[in-house]
Design a protein around this motif. Sequence first.
Motif, PDB file in Angstrom:
ATOM      1  N   CYS A   1       0.853  -1.183   0.157  1.00  0.00           N
ATOM      2  CA  CYS A   1       0.001   0.021   0.076  1.00  0.00           C
ATOM      3  C   CYS A   1       0.860   1.327  -0.070  1.00  0.00           C
ATOM      4  N   VAL A   2       0.793   2.098  -0.841  1.00  0.00           N
ATOM      5  CA  VAL A   2       1.700   3.328  -1.035  1.00  0.00           C
ATOM      6  C   VAL A   2       0.747   4.451  -0.750  1.00  0.00           C
ATOM      7  N   VAL A   3       1.158   5.038   0.398  1.00  0.00           N
ATOM      8  CA  VAL A   3       0.561   6.122   1.217  1.00  0.00           C
ATOM      9  C   VAL A   3       1.418   7.423   1.012  1.00  0.00           C
ATOM     10  N   PRO A   4       1.136   8.482   0.410  1.00  0.00           N
ATOM     11  CA  PRO A   4       1.828   9.473  -0.080  1.00  0.00           C
ATOM     12  C   PRO A   4       2.925   9.973   1.096  1.00  0.00           C
ATOM     13  N   ARG A   5       2.443  10.234   2.296  1.00  0.00           N
ATOM     14  CA  ARG A   5       3.568  10.628   3.241  1.00  0.00           C
ATOM     15  C   ARG A   5       3.795   9.676   4.220  1.00  0.00           C
ATOM     16  N   GLY A   6       3.429   8.551   3.966  1.00  0.00           N
ATOM     17  CA  GLY A   6       3.578   7.173   4.952  1.00  0.00           C
ATOM     18  C   GLY A   6       2.444   7.319   6.196  1.00  0.00           C
ATOM     19  N   ILE A   7       2.363   6.277   6.841  1.00  0.00           N
ATOM     20  CA  ILE A   7       1.269   6.174   7.789  1.00  0.00           C
ATOM     21  C   ILE A   7       1.627   7.036   9.123  1.00  0.00           C
ATOM     22  N   THR A   8       2.754   7.818   9.229  1.00  0.00           N
ATOM     23  CA  THR A   8       3.159   8.811  10.197  1.00  0.00           C
ATOM     24  C   THR A   8       3.280  10.095   9.830  1.00  0.00           C
ATOM     25  N   GLY A   9       2.594  10.318   8.509  1.00  0.00           N
ATOM     26  CA  GLY A   9       2.470  11.718   7.820  1.00  0.00           C
ATOM     27  C   GLY A   9       1.351  12.469   8.195  1.00  0.00           C
ATOM     28  N   ARG A  10       1.688  13.655   7.565  1.00  0.00           N
ATOM     29  CA  ARG A  10       0.564  14.541   8.226  1.00  0.00           C
ATOM     30  C   ARG A  10      -0.602  14.518   6.828  1.00  0.00           C
ATOM     31  N   GLY A  11      -1.877  14.149   7.244  1.00  0.00           N
ATOM     32  CA  GLY A  11      -2.849  14.387   6.042  1.00  0.00           C
ATOM     33  C   GLY A  11      -3.822  13.447   6.372  1.00  0.00           C
ATOM     34  N   GLY A  12      -5.063  13.446   5.680  1.00  0.00           N
ATOM     35  CA  GLY A  12      -6.183  12.555   5.645  1.00  0.00           C
ATOM     36  C   GLY A  12      -5.684  11.237   5.369  1.00  0.00           C
ATOM     37  N   ILE A  13      -5.251  10.905   4.073  1.00  0.00           N
ATOM     38  CA  ILE A  13      -5.016   9.690   3.579  1.00  0.00           C
ATOM     39  C   ILE A  13      -4.056   9.078   4.694  1.00  0.00           C
ATOM     40  N   GLU A  14      -3.086   9.659   5.000  1.00  0.00           N
ATOM     41  CA  GLU A  14      -1.959   9.209   6.056  1.00  0.00           C
ATOM     42  C   GLU A  14      -2.746   8.713   7.415  1.00  0.00           C
ATOM     43  N   THR A  15      -3.547   9.681   7.986  1.00  0.00           N
ATOM     44  CA  THR A  15      -4.245   9.401   9.082  1.00  0.00           C
ATOM     45  C   THR A  15      -5.245   8.083   8.825  1.00  0.00           C
ATOM     46  N   LEU A  16      -5.896   7.943   7.594  1.00  0.00           N
ATOM     47  CA  LEU A  16      -6.724   6.742   7.448  1.00  0.00           C
ATOM     48  C   LEU A  16      -5.989   5.531   7.453  1.00  0.00           C
ATOM     49  N   PHE A  17      -4.943   5.595   6.942  1.00  0.00           N
ATOM     50  CA  PHE A  17      -4.299   4.150   6.864  1.00  0.00           C
ATOM     51  C   PHE A  17      -3.354   3.904   8.159  1.00  0.00           C
ATOM     52  N   ALA A  18      -3.163   4.815   8.895  1.00  0.00           N
ATOM     53  CA  ALA A  18      -2.878   4.568  10.096  1.00  0.00           C
ATOM     54  C   ALA A  18      -3.818   3.822  11.002  1.00  0.00           C
ATOM     55  N   HIS A  19      -5.020   4.323  10.753  1.00  0.00           N
ATOM     56  CA  HIS A  19      -6.059   3.661  11.524  1.00  0.00           C
ATOM     57  C   HIS A  19      -5.999   2.039  10.891  1.00  0.00           C
ATOM     58  N   VAL A  20      -5.973   1.833   9.591  1.00  0.00           N
ATOM     59  CA  VAL A  20      -5.986   0.567   8.973  1.00  0.00           C
ATOM     60  C   VAL A  20      -4.718  -0.164   9.786  1.00  0.00           C
ATOM     61  N   ASP A  21      -3.695   0.552   9.746  1.00  0.00           N
ATOM     62  CA  ASP A  21      -2.373  -0.272  10.320  1.00  0.00           C
ATOM     63  C   ASP A  21      -2.541  -0.664  11.595  1.00  0.00           C
ATOM     64  N   GLU A  22      -3.394   0.161  12.601  1.00  0.00           N
ATOM     65  CA  GLU A  22      -3.533  -0.283  13.737  1.00  0.00           C
ATOM     66  C   GLU A  22      -4.448  -1.259  13.939  1.00  0.00           C
ATOM     67  N   GLN A  23      -5.566  -1.302  13.210  1.00  0.00           N
ATOM     68  CA  GLN A  23      -6.592  -2.604  13.021  1.00  0.00           C
ATOM     69  C   GLN A  23      -5.782  -3.624  12.688  1.00  0.00           C
ATOM     70  N   LEU A  24      -4.997  -3.625  11.738  1.00  0.00           N
ATOM     71  CA  LEU A  24      -4.638  -5.001  11.328  1.00  0.00           C
ATOM     72  C   LEU A  24      -3.595  -5.593  12.298  1.00  0.00           C
ATOM     73  N   ARG A  25      -2.989  -4.776  13.182  1.00  0.00           N
ATOM     74  CA  ARG A  25      -1.880  -5.322  13.880  1.00  0.00           C
ATOM     75  C   ARG A  25      -2.470  -5.549  15.247  1.00  0.00           C
ATOM     76  N   SER A  26      -3.691  -5.066  15.761  1.00  0.00           N
ATOM     77  CA  SER A  26      -4.223  -5.466  17.085  1.00  0.00           C
ATOM     78  C   SER A  26      -5.498  -6.318  16.730  1.00  0.00           C
ATOM     79  N   GLY A  27      -6.293  -6.124  15.928  1.00  0.00           N
ATOM     80  CA  GLY A  27      -7.444  -6.876  15.737  1.00  0.00           C
ATOM     81  C   GLY A  27      -7.502  -8.178  15.337  1.00  0.00           C
ATOM     82  N   PRO A  28      -8.597  -8.965  15.078  1.00  0.00           N
ATOM     83  CA  PRO A  28      -8.672 -10.304  14.670  1.00  0.00           C
ATOM     84  C   PRO A  28      -8.297 -10.634  13.140  1.00  0.00           C
ATOM     85  N   ASP A  29      -7.822 -11.577  12.878  1.00  0.00           N
ATOM     86  CA  ASP A  29      -7.290 -11.979  11.385  1.00  0.00           C
ATOM     87  C   ASP A  29      -8.216 -11.473  10.529  1.00  0.00           C
TER      88      ASP A  29
END
Length: 380
Positions: free
Chosen positions: A25-53
Amino acid sequence: MHRADVARRAAPGRMMSPRPIRVLCVVPRGITGRGGIETLFAHVDEQLRSGPDTGLEMVFMDSRGGASRAGWIFYFPFALAHYVWLLASRRYDIVHLNTTTNASAWRKWLLQSIAGLAGVKTVVHFHSSFLPKPGEPRGVWVSVLRRVFERAGAVVVLGEYWRTFVARFYDMPAERFQVVANGVVDFAPAAPQAREEGAPVRLLFAGNLTDAKGAGVLLQSLALLPPELPKWHAVLAGAGDVAAFRDRATELGIAGEVEFTGWMVRDTILPLYRQTDIVVLPSRSEGLPVCLLEGACAGAALVSTPVGSIADVLHDGENGLMVMPDDPDALAHALAQLIGDAARREAFRTASRSIYVSRFQLEAMIGALREVYQKVLASR
């Protein structure tokens, strides 16, 4: 270069399941970056790491880093080399490209071309809130983006509004575009939280401090609020020319009621949402802004503009109020209604939480993306 982050697949001890779909997944500024897309996929990353399979394994990389304006030109060659190395070093099933317009279209065209040479299907996720209107000049990027859409295994848009708009703009079948609404992690399961009697009504603007986002209009509207209203306090959390906006608040005589925090990382801003009564975003254009989804999750009343897919999360008169862009008088009137009417404000807060639970939980977004990936892979 931000590191590539791999989402955990399954907890130890679970029975073996089919191999997950591997997504780069290519995110413009990376999942630690500043922006809506970055925040969105930071949420996705958190869920995939901590949630169910979920049946997904996602690796995230940035394509422009934190470079501002044309600075991406110097950063992109390094990102491109990293991208090629990732494709060469591990087999991916899908490359997920997040794109907007202008230079982003060119970058995604090149990344998509390389993915094609590697034999990897692409899913293009369109986040922009801007395409030229009739009569406006069309840059070359417009035709480049069409080519990106045509070559993609699937094109994802944020709502039915954007499916219709983009399909008409490019004269492409509407079914070519798959709707996947943004979602956020449920960081406030106990929302809406009760407020202490007599506490100031808390307002939050979370976004870049620009006229396009309506930050200047918001300051004007706050200065127009009647003095007899209950106490209120507004926080403007975002990057930009903070000093200029702070000076503007001083000129308007509201410096004591307005706080500027600059950009806030997620661990800092999410608790702030839980303390907020009203999330306000008077933008001129939007896709489906994450800040309103986070506000709904935290049980805040919403005040925003009827642009893009905002109406999907802000139901006028049910969980918030709509105002037209660039209208400080209308915005002041809407804010005054909610600041001055605690019962209506609390009803809106409860409704916001219900709308979030019904439509914008992150599990729904991830499930919808998985279905898109599965369809793309099945079409081979």
